[in-house]
Design a protein around this motif. Structure first.
Motif, PDB file in Angstrom:
ATOM      1  N   UNK A  53     -39.727   0.648  53.123  1.00 63.36           N
ATOM      2  CA  UNK A  53     -38.556   0.817  52.266  1.00 63.36           C
ATOM      3  C   UNK A  53     -37.793   2.051  52.708  1.00 63.36           C
ATOM      4  N   UNK A  54     -36.493   1.912  52.823  1.00 63.30           N
ATOM      5  CA  UNK A  54     -35.630   3.062  53.091  1.00 63.30           C
ATOM      6  C   UNK A  54     -34.568   3.085  52.002  1.00 63.30           C
ATOM      7  N   UNK A  55     -34.563   4.149  51.213  1.00 65.51           N
ATOM      8  CA  UNK A  55     -33.645   4.267  50.088  1.00 65.51           C
ATOM      9  C   UNK A  55     -32.718   5.454  50.281  1.00 65.51           C
ATOM     10  N   UNK A  56     -31.529   5.349  49.714  1.00 67.08           N
ATOM     11  CA  UNK A  56     -30.608   6.472  49.624  1.00 67.08           C
ATOM     12  C   UNK A  56     -30.241   6.641  48.153  1.00 67.08           C
ATOM     13  N   UNK A  57     -31.123   7.283  47.377  1.00 64.37           N
ATOM     14  CA  UNK A  57     -30.871   7.437  45.943  1.00 64.37           C
ATOM     15  C   UNK A  57     -29.800   8.480  45.667  1.00 64.37           C
ATOM     16  N   UNK A  58     -29.326   8.486  44.430  1.00 66.63           N
ATOM     17  CA  UNK A  58     -28.428   9.555  43.996  1.00 66.63           C
ATOM     18  C   UNK A  58     -29.301  10.599  43.308  1.00 66.63           C
ATOM     19  N   UNK A  59     -28.899  11.835  43.351  1.00 67.16           N
ATOM     20  CA  UNK A  59     -29.713  12.886  42.723  1.00 67.16           C
ATOM     21  C   UNK A  59     -30.221  13.868  43.758  1.00 67.16           C
ATOM     22  N   UNK A  60     -31.253  14.623  43.405  1.00 60.73           N
ATOM     23  CA  UNK A  60     -31.740  15.680  44.291  1.00 60.73           C
ATOM     24  C   UNK A  60     -32.336  15.174  45.601  1.00 60.73           C
ATOM     25  N   UNK A  61     -32.991  14.021  45.584  1.00 58.46           N
ATOM     26  CA  UNK A  61     -33.551  13.451  46.812  1.00 58.46           C
ATOM     27  C   UNK A  61     -32.498  12.547  47.425  1.00 58.46           C
ATOM     28  N   UNK A  62     -32.153  12.779  48.683  1.00 59.09           N
ATOM     29  CA  UNK A  62     -31.046  12.062  49.314  1.00 59.09           C
ATOM     30  C   UNK A  62     -31.464  10.854  50.144  1.00 59.09           C
ATOM     31  N   UNK A  63     -32.671  10.875  50.740  1.00 65.83           N
ATOM     32  CA  UNK A  63     -33.121   9.751  51.558  1.00 65.83           C
ATOM     33  C   UNK A  63     -34.641   9.704  51.541  1.00 65.83           C
ATOM     34  N   UNK A  64     -35.189   8.479  51.413  1.00 68.61           N
ATOM     35  CA  UNK A  64     -36.634   8.297  51.334  1.00 68.61           C
ATOM     36  C   UNK A  64     -37.031   7.095  52.178  1.00 68.61           C
ATOM     37  N   UNK A  65     -38.101   7.247  52.957  1.00 71.67           N
ATOM     38  CA  UNK A  65     -38.719   6.132  53.680  1.00 71.67           C
ATOM     39  C   UNK A  65     -40.178   6.068  53.243  1.00 71.67           C
ATOM     40  N   UNK A  66     -40.586   4.875  52.776  1.00 67.34           N
ATOM     41  CA  UNK A  66     -41.942   4.694  52.267  1.00 67.34           C
ATOM     42  C   UNK A  66     -42.501   3.391  52.796  1.00 67.34           C
ATOM     43  N   UNK A  67     -43.733   3.442  53.308  1.00 66.11           N
ATOM     44  CA  UNK A  67     -44.412   2.230  53.736  1.00 66.11           C
ATOM     45  C   UNK A  67     -44.960   1.534  52.490  1.00 66.11           C
ATOM     46  N   UNK A  68     -44.744   0.241  52.373  1.00 68.01           N
ATOM     47  CA  UNK A  68     -45.125  -0.506  51.169  1.00 68.01           C
ATOM     48  C   UNK A  68     -46.623  -0.448  50.890  1.00 68.01           C
ATOM     49  N   UNK A  69     -47.453  -0.371  51.920  1.00 71.40           N
ATOM     50  CA  UNK A  69     -48.894  -0.335  51.662  1.00 71.40           C
ATOM     51  C   UNK A  69     -49.365   1.030  51.153  1.00 71.40           C
ATOM     52  N   UNK A  70     -48.492   2.035  51.096  1.00 76.37           N
ATOM     53  CA  UNK A  70     -48.820   3.340  50.522  1.00 76.37           C
ATOM     54  C   UNK A  70     -48.442   3.437  49.045  1.00 76.37           C
TER      55      UNK A  70
END
Length: 83
Positions: A53-70
Motif C-alpha cells: 500500500x502506498x498512501x498520501x494522507x492529509x495531515x502530519x504524515x505525508x506519505x506511507x508505504x506498507x506491506x500488507x503482510x505487516x
C-alpha cells in the motif's frame, strides 16, 4: 455556569488506524474519504497477499508505504475538535 464551547463549533473527523506487527503504536492517518481506505485495507488484510500500500494522507504524515503482510489490524476512529 455556561459552557465555554459552543456546540456548533465542535466538529468530528475520522482517522484510519493501521496496526503493524513491528510497531507498538498504530499509524494514525487522515484521508478525505477514510471509509473507502478502511474497506480497501480490511479486504486485503483478510486475504493473505504481498500487496504494498502506498498512501498520501492529509495531515502530519505525508506519505506511507506498507506491506500488507505487516498489517495486523485496521480501525476507524472518530475525533472531536473545535473549529
Amino acid at each position: 455556569m455556561s459552557s465555554q464551547y459552543n456546540p456548533s463549533n465542535i466538529k468530528t473527523k475520522t482517522s484510519v488506524l493501521i496496526f503493524l506487527k513491528n510497531l507498538a503504536a498504530p499509524l494514525v492517518l487522515y484521508f478525505e474519504n477514510p471509509q473507502e481506505i478502511y474497506e480497501e485495507i480490511k479486504e486485503v488484510v483478510n486475504t493473505p497477499t504481498s500487496k504494498i500500500f502506498e498512501f498520501e494522507p492529509i495531515g502530519p504524515i505525508k506519505k506511507v508505504c506498507v506491506n500488507a503482510n505487516q498489517i495486523s489490524a485496521v480501525a476507524l476512529q472518530e475525533e472531536q475538535y473545535i473549529a
